[in-house]
Design a protein around this motif. Structure first.
Motif, PDB file in Angstrom:
ATOM      1  N   TYR A 226      13.198   1.877  -5.624  1.00  0.00           N
ATOM      2  CA  TYR A 226      12.699   1.738  -6.985  1.00  0.00           C
ATOM      3  C   TYR A 226      12.732   3.096  -7.668  1.00  0.00           C
ATOM      4  N   VAL A 227      12.467   3.091  -8.969  1.00  0.00           N
ATOM      5  CA  VAL A 227      12.392   4.323  -9.747  1.00  0.00           C
ATOM      6  C   VAL A 227      10.932   4.565 -10.110  1.00  0.00           C
ATOM      7  N   ALA A 228      10.503   5.821  -9.965  1.00  0.00           N
ATOM      8  CA  ALA A 228       9.160   6.241 -10.366  1.00  0.00           C
ATOM      9  C   ALA A 228       9.259   7.644 -10.963  1.00  0.00           C
TER      10      ALA A 228
ATOM     11  N   PRO B 125       0.827  -1.215   0.000  1.00  0.00           N
ATOM     12  CA  PRO B 125       0.000   0.000   0.000  1.00  0.00           C
ATOM     13  C   PRO B 125       0.857   1.258   0.000  1.00  0.00           C
ATOM     14  N   GLY B 126       0.522   2.182  -0.902  1.00  0.00           N
ATOM     15  CA  GLY B 126       1.250   3.437  -0.987  1.00  0.00           C
ATOM     16  C   GLY B 126       2.432   3.415  -1.935  1.00  0.00           C
ATOM     17  N   LEU B 127       2.834   2.258  -2.437  1.00  0.00           N
ATOM     18  CA  LEU B 127       3.979   2.214  -3.345  1.00  0.00           C
ATOM     19  C   LEU B 127       3.536   2.465  -4.783  1.00  0.00           C
ATOM     20  N   ASN B 128       2.684   1.641  -5.313  1.00  0.00           N
ATOM     21  CA  ASN B 128       2.223   1.774  -6.695  1.00  0.00           C
ATOM     22  C   ASN B 128       1.027   2.716  -6.765  1.00  0.00           C
ATOM     23  N   GLN B 129       1.182   3.810  -7.493  1.00  0.00           N
ATOM     24  CA  GLN B 129       0.122   4.799  -7.630  1.00  0.00           C
ATOM     25  C   GLN B 129      -0.478   4.730  -9.035  1.00  0.00           C
ATOM     26  N   PRO B 130      -1.784   4.935  -9.173  1.00  0.00           N
ATOM     27  CA  PRO B 130      -2.402   4.900 -10.499  1.00  0.00           C
ATOM     28  C   PRO B 130      -1.749   5.893 -11.452  1.00  0.00           C
ATOM     29  N   GLY B 131      -1.444   5.419 -12.643  1.00  0.00           N
ATOM     30  CA  GLY B 131      -0.866   6.281 -13.665  1.00  0.00           C
ATOM     31  C   GLY B 131       0.613   6.590 -13.494  1.00  0.00           C
ATOM     32  N   ILE B 132       1.260   6.062 -12.454  1.00  0.00           N
ATOM     33  CA  ILE B 132       2.683   6.317 -12.203  1.00  0.00           C
ATOM     34  C   ILE B 132       3.478   5.061 -12.523  1.00  0.00           C
ATOM     35  N   PHE B 133       4.423   5.184 -13.408  1.00  0.00           N
ATOM     36  CA  PHE B 133       5.297   4.100 -13.829  1.00  0.00           C
ATOM     37  C   PHE B 133       6.308   3.823 -12.711  1.00  0.00           C
ATOM     38  N   THR B 134       6.401   2.576 -12.219  1.00  0.00           N
ATOM     39  CA  THR B 134       7.406   2.190 -11.222  1.00  0.00           C
ATOM     40  C   THR B 134       8.260   1.080 -11.801  1.00  0.00           C
ATOM     41  N   ASP B 135       9.558   1.103 -11.509  1.00  0.00           N
ATOM     42  CA  ASP B 135      10.491   0.217 -12.188  1.00  0.00           C
ATOM     43  C   ASP B 135      11.773   0.059 -11.361  1.00  0.00           C
TER      44      ASP B 135
ATOM     45  N   PRO C 290       6.696  10.447 -10.735  1.00  0.00           N
ATOM     46  CA  PRO C 290       5.533  11.305 -10.434  1.00  0.00           C
ATOM     47  C   PRO C 290       5.814  12.792 -10.623  1.00  0.00           C
ATOM     48  N   TYR C 291       7.081  13.178 -10.701  1.00  0.00           N
ATOM     49  CA  TYR C 291       7.430  14.596 -10.819  1.00  0.00           C
ATOM     50  C   TYR C 291       7.955  14.954 -12.208  1.00  0.00           C
ATOM     51  N   GLY C 292       7.713  14.076 -13.193  1.00  0.00           N
ATOM     52  CA  GLY C 292       8.099  14.374 -14.564  1.00  0.00           C
ATOM     53  C   GLY C 292       9.477  13.894 -14.968  1.00  0.00           C
ATOM     54  N   LYS C 293      10.227  13.296 -14.053  1.00  0.00           N
ATOM     55  CA  LYS C 293      11.531  12.725 -14.362  1.00  0.00           C
ATOM     56  C   LYS C 293      11.743  11.496 -13.484  1.00  0.00           C
ATOM     57  N   PRO C 294      12.575  10.566 -13.925  1.00  0.00           N
ATOM     58  CA  PRO C 294      12.822   9.383 -13.096  1.00  0.00           C
ATOM     59  C   PRO C 294      13.556   9.752 -11.804  1.00  0.00           C
TER      60      PRO C 294
ATOM     61  N   ASP D 158       9.131   1.926   2.838  1.00  0.00           N
ATOM     62  CA  ASP D 158       9.294   1.257   4.122  1.00  0.00           C
ATOM     63  C   ASP D 158       8.060   0.398   4.359  1.00  0.00           C
ATOM     64  N   ARG D 159       8.214  -0.917   4.330  1.00  0.00           N
ATOM     65  CA  ARG D 159       7.081  -1.825   4.520  1.00  0.00           C
ATOM     66  C   ARG D 159       6.527  -1.767   5.938  1.00  0.00           C
ATOM     67  N   GLN D 160       7.327  -1.365   6.888  1.00  0.00           N
ATOM     68  CA  GLN D 160       6.838  -1.261   8.268  1.00  0.00           C
ATOM     69  C   GLN D 160       5.973  -0.011   8.442  1.00  0.00           C
ATOM     70  N   GLN D 161       6.378   1.086   7.829  1.00  0.00           N
ATOM     71  CA  GLN D 161       5.641   2.351   7.937  1.00  0.00           C
ATOM     72  C   GLN D 161       4.591   2.512   6.832  1.00  0.00           C
ATOM     73  N   LEU D 162       4.636   1.622   5.809  1.00  0.00           N
ATOM     74  CA  LEU D 162       3.724   1.682   4.658  1.00  0.00           C
ATOM     75  C   LEU D 162       3.774   3.050   3.981  1.00  0.00           C
ATOM     76  N   ARG D 163       5.005   3.499   3.725  1.00  0.00           N
ATOM     77  CA  ARG D 163       5.177   4.845   3.179  1.00  0.00           C
ATOM     78  C   ARG D 163       6.385   4.880   2.257  1.00  0.00           C
ATOM     79  N   ALA D 164       6.254   5.664   1.194  1.00  0.00           N
ATOM     80  CA  ALA D 164       7.349   5.863   0.240  1.00  0.00           C
ATOM     81  C   ALA D 164       7.846   7.295   0.343  1.00  0.00           C
ATOM     82  N   GLU D 165       9.151   7.470   0.212  1.00  0.00           N
ATOM     83  CA  GLU D 165       9.718   8.816   0.216  1.00  0.00           C
ATOM     84  C   GLU D 165      10.695   8.967  -0.945  1.00  0.00           C
ATOM     85  N   PRO D 166      10.657  10.118  -1.618  1.00  0.00           N
ATOM     86  CA  PRO D 166      11.602  10.348  -2.711  1.00  0.00           C
ATOM     87  C   PRO D 166      12.992  10.649  -2.151  1.00  0.00           C
TER      88      PRO D 166
END
Length: 185
Positions: free
Chosen positions: A105-107, A82-92, A109-113, A119-127
């Protein structure tokens, strides 16, 4: 004798393949159309294993969108992220820490890779590279989750940079014990 030169080769090659057959085996289930298992009928690529081999992170084109997936080889099931894969956002290009707590991972959402840390424990992604000029790609994470290395072209050529999360950052441990252990795993 009736044997051709190729007949002997086939017997020799076949005979050489038999020793050790019982020692190695594939543990991946066959592809299924609904995508609830490791392999699907979509492109499943870029596998990376945790230290013990329990967790496998990979990318998949299931649902016609490139997403990061996590598979528990012990339980033989996909694990929600939860919180990692967002609709319309390419993750790789995922990688995983020793105990499976952290995924990089690479995503875009801000127009560039950019490189992200989940963090699977916090269920949160940070750039990690959002304010970095240029692109970032091919991240890898140290076993304990403290360091993330990636390639970046911010100077006009591709170079390697290492991001240090710092001594205060919670870390992972091989074997899944300690502060990095995921509840319920």
């Amino acid at each position: 004798m009736g044997w051709t030169r190729w007949g002997w080769v086939v017997i020799v090659v076949f005979g050489l393949g038999l020793p050790g057959c019982g020692q190695r085996r594939a543990i991946a289930p066959p592809p299924v159309p609904f995508g609830a298992t490791l392999n699907s009928t979509a492109a499943d690529e870029q596998p990376r294993l945790s230290y013990s081999g329990r967790y496998l992170v990979f990318t998949s084109d299931r649902g016609n969108q490139r997403r990061v997936q996590l598979y528990d080889l012990q339980r033989r099931q996909l694990i929600p992220l939860p919180g990692l894969n967002q609709p319309g956002i390419f993750t790789d290009q995922p990688d995983i820490s020793a105990d499976g707590r952290y995924i990089v991972y690479v995503a875009e959402p801000y127009g560039k890779p950019d490189v992200f840390l989940y963090d699977r424990q916090q269920l949160r992604a940070e750039p990690l590279t959002r304010n970095l000029p240029g692109e970032a790609r091919h991240p890898t994470i140290s076993g304990n989750g403290r360091f993330v290395a990636y390639a970046t072209n911010r100077t006009g050529q591709w170079n390697i940079e290492v991001f240090d999360r710092g001594v205060e950052a919670p870390t992972s441990l091989p074997g899944g014990e300690g502060p990095g252990a995921i509840p319920g795993d």
